[in-house]
Design an enzyme around this catalytic site. Structure first.
Site: not given
Length: 280
Positions: A2-3, A101, A120, A161
């Site tokens: 998830p972002e 889970h 997981r 950068r």
């Protein structure tokens, strides 16, 4: 993983569902799901201190969900959930039994439960006292939030950068919360190749990238995020933004702008999809 939009969506849902809620008990079903690194509470402290805690606020920082608590021992304790690949936080009705889970159960005073599930086991929960946060290396090195800086400030981040522009967008120390999906989508909308050298992108184009990044993040939040495989929000509902992807996951398909077949290559260690014609 998830972002920013997915974690923001979960945080907003939990903020509504857990308003004025209190924790009556905690069941740690998988000890490895509680991170006890530098500055964090240990297992015994966690189990002893959480019962009776009041939930003051639910929020997001980068890709991490925070719950701010007031306990009998201290006025502020942070619960930090890193969902990673398959972590989920859902509010469940009274009498709901833990499912397979489910790693941690927070029993609420009104009878409901907050489940932290993780197929997981890559995700984690960390209980951080206020004085412990500066000692958490991940927290201390996070870059600015893309939705909280303006275009000038965003462009200024790139000054001096080197390296690829997508690599910088994915670097959480450079800017927080962006992952593979939203890097690809925003770079496409801004017309910038993901493998472009950051120091060769003009300031004007960087400011355009910020505009597109903010737009795509807000669109994704409005759509409850993107569900590729495991992501659901706090009420168990999938996101819908994946239906609007312009490049991510569409390699070999026609570009929605020019009909050129979208290309795929590895950039910054991640599978990347872009348009040779629209992105330069």
């Amino acid at each position: 993983m998830p972002e920013l939009p997915e974690v923001e969506t979960i945080a907003r849902g939990l903020a509504t569902d857990l308003a004025e809620a209190s924790i009556s008990g905690v069941r740690l079903l998988e000890s490895g799901s509680l991170s006890t690194g530098t500055g964090a509470l240990g297992h015994d402290e966690f189990l002893a201190e959480l019962p009776g805690a009041r939930i003051l606020r639910v929020r997001r920082r980068a890709k991490v969900l925070f719950m701010d608590l007031a306990t009998a021992k201290r006025p502020l304790l942070h619960l930090a959930f890193h969902l990673r690949m398959t972590g989920r936080l859902t509010v469940e009705p009274a009498q709901t039994e833990p499912r397979p889970h489910t790693r941690i159960v927070f029993d609420l005073a009104d009878g409901r439960h907050l489940f932290f599930a993780d197929v997981r086991k890559f995700g984690s929960c960390r209980a951080m006292p206020l004085e412990g946060l500066p000692h958490w290396a991940f927290w201390a090195t996070l870059g600015p939030e893309p939705l909280e800086i303006n275009a000038e400030q965003f462009a200024g981040l790139f000054k001096g950068r080197r390296g690829g522009i997508k690599a910088l967008l994915l670097n959480q120390k450079f800017i927080a919360g962006i992952g593979n999906i939203y890097a690809d989508e925003s770079l496409f909308r801004a017309g910038i190749r993901p493998d472009a050298a950051a120091d060769r992108v003009s300031r004007a184009r960087l400011m355009r990238l910020h505009q597109e990044l903010v737009e795509v993040l807000n669109e994704a939040i409005a759509a409850n995020g993107s569900s590729i495989s495991d992501y659901v929000n706090a009420r168990g509902d999938a996101g819908a933004f994946q239906n609007d992807f312009r490049v991510y996951g569409r390699a070999g398909q026609p570009c929605r702008n020019c009909q050129t077949l979208l290309a795929k290559r590895t950039v910054a260690g991640r599978t990347t999809v872009f348009c040779h014609k629209c992105q330069r």
